[in-house]
Design an enzyme around this catalytic site. Structure first.
Site, short mmCIF file in Angstrom:
data_model
loop_
_atom_site.label_atom_id
_atom_site.label_comp_id
_atom_site.label_asym_id
_atom_site.label_seq_id
_atom_site.Cartn_x
_atom_site.Cartn_y
_atom_site.Cartn_z
CG ASP A 113 -0.41 6.52 3.93
OD1 ASP A 113 0.30 6.00 4.37
OD2 ASP A 113 -0.11 7.10 2.72
CD GLU B 150 8.68 4.85 3.39
OE1 GLU B 150 7.64 4.45 2.49
OE2 GLU B 150 9.02 4.27 4.49
#
Ligand code: PLP
Ligand code: PLP
Lengths: 408, 254, 408, 254
Positions: free
Chosen positions: B59, B48
């Site tokens: 995140d 990824e």
């Protein structure tokens, strides 16, 4: 608002999956509140007992005379408890949080005004409270940090990105996705994922409701134009909603910073630097580069220094229902100066943007016409910024002398 | 071959697959190359690659910083697409792009999908694009044979998982816990119940991410999920011990 | 008030002969205004349109619960324009000045609050304005000086005597006797020569009028006690007048400074350090030595740091109609802290004195009883003093960092 | 002999009398002594001795500072009374006390009057005690043969002068202008009209004060007033040139 939270092309809820249930709960609670007339009653009762609503619509006789055109009225959101319109939104969300049974609130803040308001609401409602604030803003706005902490809030300086408002928003989202069960994120303006833009605007509509009634009482008819500064867009949406259905021209004033051509501004709906984008959970006009990376923005007014803008305003711009203008830092200081001298009123730097445009246009309107300027907050909270902007030598001496004392 | 098939095929040969993550352009494309080589050499099954965005709201601090540093170093979307093409052409495992929706929106949804397709990318992970917002985009992706990977969260009800499964393709990414990337998750009975719910909700392979750190974590997933996702752990490793540490680390996981 | 301006043994007008006509004119104008119902209407209309009157009477649910006794209500003078009750007096006098046809106003100020209010009023009414402020206070309260100047006022630092409030008053009188033809001296509290104590109290009575109505509406009956801090006595007189004729105990709270036995306080009506005297134009209790020389006073709250006190309050003390207590600097900081944390409200240091005494007494009263605390002003104007009093280290760092910037 | 008589008698011998002022204890009683000697030696007809007060609201900067310095140096009311006694006993001119009302009020009105009487003081000037406030006190003073001297101001109407005259004793002090002590006054036709009004309002001698600086100022008063009052000018002189400068200055005035 469409089912998915869109206003024309703008809005939506671009949120991580983990928040899905939280938003459903929020939407449901908000939906129930809007259906329930007793909620709005409870809200206005709270605002009248704890804040100072209805806030006055002050007739500015001296400014009106000075410009010799339209009669100028000032909607006094500065007289709210904590000194700005932010209190309206925050208290409304506080009531919702109580209904949802949550025990903790979080918020982002730029200028500190929304953080102050949220910390205040949390103290009043007995919620735990964490405020995210860009490290740069913490440094610029220490007095607000001091008060938030004294009110029992934890202020977390955000050290990522540009270390200003947008980064504080990201960080607040990170907290929320972690603590969603007991925590509500009190979004501070009419941006963010649905239902925030609409919900915040709803709470702020108390401004426009009052102003519409007041101008009829005082002036006998509707105003020709209504001016409001536009950061995220909540004070503007608040006052505009009183006049959306009427033949009243609505003018939103964005931060022109060093000028629209300078690259150092925060104008999303006027100027040519913004483009459609999706960030911080919603689709709207953003100041971003070709790749979709957000740009650094600039304004003398911390509360307008933001990359995005309310999707509802983007829609009203598309529909040409609201006209957008910008005011430069320099113009803002001049308008502030004039307003202090002629009316004894100190608008916040944010609010002063609305004054700039109103002053430009007042002379061209007939004397029978009235205009309303929404004074979103008071400027005395901004002593550090304003004294600095005026480059006041005795202020500098004062600070240096104080520092000497503290160094000992 | 489409992503779902590829993974199911690989899964027949292993108890559990490994998916790894990295941020493109962090610390540099050069280092990205070294890391990917080591990952592939040590048996990673799927990679990824995150196209950095200035506002990575889902995140945690490690990946956040990597995003920002990469952008600051001048990483562009075009360069990421080109790098993706190079990798997909070099190695025989599926490569995915992970990014936030604005990167795609701004590039142009169709234009982005076409470019990804041309680069040999087989799947996309977009954490801020739920199907309510991205349904049309997901259909366009499916039409091009690119899997738009959806996310299950511990807060997702069975009904919600059903809704999501309707749109899901490639595999389903199961977030191990609330919160952002980069923190350790606890694997207890509640977590296993959640994975069982996920399994019942979809016939797609299940990937489990958020905080997988070592061989025990990976082992605990065997029989319960199909892919273990190693996220910020490798970034921290590269930051602390350099790119050469990645190979041995990956090798140690299974 | 007797014909000569006395209340019992106290008051009068001990003024230089040159002011005789000026005071006659003022008394006549004031007399006409009191007779003229339209004057009070004009006054309340102004206060509601320009300031935010009526100010709310906020029910403090959390403080009430915390102390477990009387229900605590807070009269919110902090929500006035300029942030304190001082606005009431100043706007009222402004209307009188207009009637008298004068074009210039002067005022003394200690904390800066009355100076701010006067400068604001002068800007609004278009008067020239000079503010006298002790040099020590100018140094302590630079932000207020900045705003006064921005409002167009001239601020004159007074370098005589203790260089604080009382010296500013003397200096204002010196200006007045020189410029009496076109100038009105806007006295800031219910002290000074007649008719000031009565006139200032009259304008401030708007507080008590509102509070009396509000407590009946909200609580259903009169309060058991009403608390107000006492500097010169204007906010106390303001709120007390709503309840003088009722069976309501009235409590005035003076500055206890470092304690009544420390010699470092400003308690005139409780404690043993004050004695009858005549200064600054009126007879009352003063902190003075054996020879009649005024003493230095001390309070953490600049607005209470004054040698004299309203003659009307001296009289009410004689008559035992008002009970006087004192609060030490330390108690004040603790009460302020609690109020911020529990209610999200920031009382001024002055006002916090009233909170201290109310907190001491609330637990001993039954839950059916209500008490009112007059919150004379907001504390965020006092950031420099409060952050200092809390000895906040990040505040000190902030100031030092700012100074570094300015030094460059 | 009472003050009015004394002055009228002296006035028969001179066009105009001189009254001087000083602040007791400033810079010291010792210097006060030297100054008074020089004043008397140079023909001053009457001396006004100010007992310092911490809040001298009617005084300008020079006298204000003298008040404050004197108090700071420890001057007490008792010492001022004693010094007054010493002067009155030493010189054959009238000595007055000038002070603010609080000094007397705090000392006790009767007690103060008795002490002043005992010290041989013949008049009192109290700028913040108008007759409305001090009527009783003025009567008590009169009863003791002490003149409570009242002030006319340019703002006083004829009617007001009449009221004041009713209470006045010794002489009437005509303030030459608005404002506080220590600034120069302009002597124009308006001023002369005012003095004429004063003259019509009372049969007492007229003193004119506030800003008289030199021989011309004094000369301008001849025929219009009975006493010229030299106030802060001498204090400034002592500050700048020392006490010895006082004698020549006084001599130069007439
Ligand atoms: C006084 C004031 N006005 C305006 C704004 C801008 O926000 P909005 O556009 O949501 O009203 C702020 C934001 O902090 C503010 O503090
Ligand atoms: C907020 C506040 N409260 C109280 C006072 C004290 O004055 P007063 O006793 O006249 O109300 C002041 C004076 O500056 C003030 O600023």
């Amino acid at each position: 608002m469409s089912k998915k939270g869109f206003f024309g092309n703008w809005g939506g809820a671009y949120i991580p999956e983990v928040l899905n249930q939280t938003f459903r709960q929020l939407e449901a609670e908000y939906g129930r509140a809007r259906q329930d007339p007793s909620f709005w009653q409870e809200y206005t009762a709270l605002m009248s007992n704890y804040s100072c609503r209805p806030t006055p619509l002050t007739y500015a006789a001296n400014l009106s005379r000075h410009f010799g055109g339209a009669q100028i009225y000032i909607k006094r959101e500065d007289l709210n408890h904590t000194g700005a319109h932010k209190a309206n939104n925050v208290m409304g969300q506080g009531l919702l949080v109580k209904r949802m049974g949550k025990k903790r609130v979080i918020a982002e803040t730029g200028a500190g005004q929304h953080g102050m308001a949220t910390a205040t609401m949390a103290a009043k409602f007995g919620f735990a409270c964490t405020i995210y604030m860009g490290e740069v803003d913490v440094r610029r706005q220490r007095p607000n940090v001091f008060w938030m902490e004294k009110m029992g809030a934890t202020v977390v300086p955000v050290k990522d990105g540009s270390r200003t408002l947008k980064d504080a928003i990201n960080e607040a989202f990170r907290d929320w996705v972690t603590n969603l069960d007991d925590t509500h994120y009190v979004f501070g303006t009419a941006c963010g994922p649905a239902p925030f833009p609409e919900m915040v605007s709803w709470f702020q509509s108390i401004i426009g409701q009052e102003a519409a009634r007041q101008i009829l009482e005082q002036h006998g008819r509707l105003p020709a134009r209504v001016y409001a500064c536009v950061g995220g867009g909540s004070n503007a949406m608040g006052v505009f909603q009183g006049f959306l259905g009427d033949d009243v021209e609505l003018v939103g004033v964005e931060a022109g910073g060093h000028g629209l051509d300078s690259g150092r501004h925060a104008s999303r709906l006027c100027g040519r630097d913004a483009s459609p984008g999706v960030a911080q959970g919603y689709k709207s006009m953003f100041l971003q580069n070709e790749d979709g990376q957000m740009l650094e923005t600039h304004s003398v007014a911390a509360g307008l220094d933001y990359v995005g803008v309310s999707p509802i305003l983007s829609d009203l711009a598309d529909k040409k229902r609201v006209r957008f203008e910008s005011a430069t830092d320099q113009e803002v200081i001049a308008a502030l100066d004039l307003t202090m001298r002629l009316e004894g009123i100190i608008p916040a730097l944010e609010s002063s943007h609305a004054f700039v445009q109103a002053f430009k246009e007042a002379p061209e309107l007939p004397q029978e016409a009235a205009i309303i300027i929404n004074m979103s907050g008071r400027g005395d909270k901004d002593i550090f910024t304003i004294a600095h902007a005026f480059d006041d030598p005795s202020w500098k001496e004062f600070i240096i002398a104080r520092a000497e004392e503290y160094r000992k | 071959m489409q992503l779902e098939e590829t993974l199911k095929k690989r899964r027949q040969e292993k108890d559990i697959l490994l998916m790894t993550h990295l941020v493109l352009g962090y610390p540099s494309f050069e280092v990205n190359r070294t890391i990917i080589r080591q990952m592939v050499d040590n048996g990673v099954d799927c990679i990824e690659m995150q196209i950095p965005f200035s506002e990575p709201m889902a995140d945690g601090p490690v990946i956040l910083k990597a995003n920002q540093d990469s952008i600051a170093a001048g990483t562009t979307v075009a360069a990421c697409l080109e790098f993706g093409r190079e990798m997909a052409a070099s190695y025989d495992i599926p490569f995915l792009f992970m990014t936030y929706y604005n990167i795609i929106f701004k590039y142009g949804e169709e234009r982005f999908l076409d470019a990804a397709k041309a680069a040999g990318i087989t799947g996309l992970i977009i954490p801020d694009l739920p199907p309510e917002m991205g349904g049309e985009f997901m259909t366009m992706a499916r039409d091009r044979g690119i899997a738009a990977i959806l996310i299950f969260a511990p807060t997702s009800t069975d009904e919600r998982m059903g809704e999501l499964n309707h749109w899901a393709a490639g595999f389903v990414y199961c977030a191990a816990r609330r919160g952002v990337t980069g923190k350790k998750s606890e694997f207890g009975s509640e977590f296993y119940d959640y994975l069982a719910r996920c399994r019942r909700a979809t016939s797609l392979p299940l990937a489990v991410g958020f905080g997988i750190q070592n061989r025990e974590d990976v082992a605990a997933l065997i029989g319960r999920a199909d892919l273990a996702v190693i996220g910020s752990r490798t970034i921290r490793l590269v930051d602390e011990e350099g790119p050469e540490a990645v190979g041995p680390f990956i090798a140690s996981l299974r």
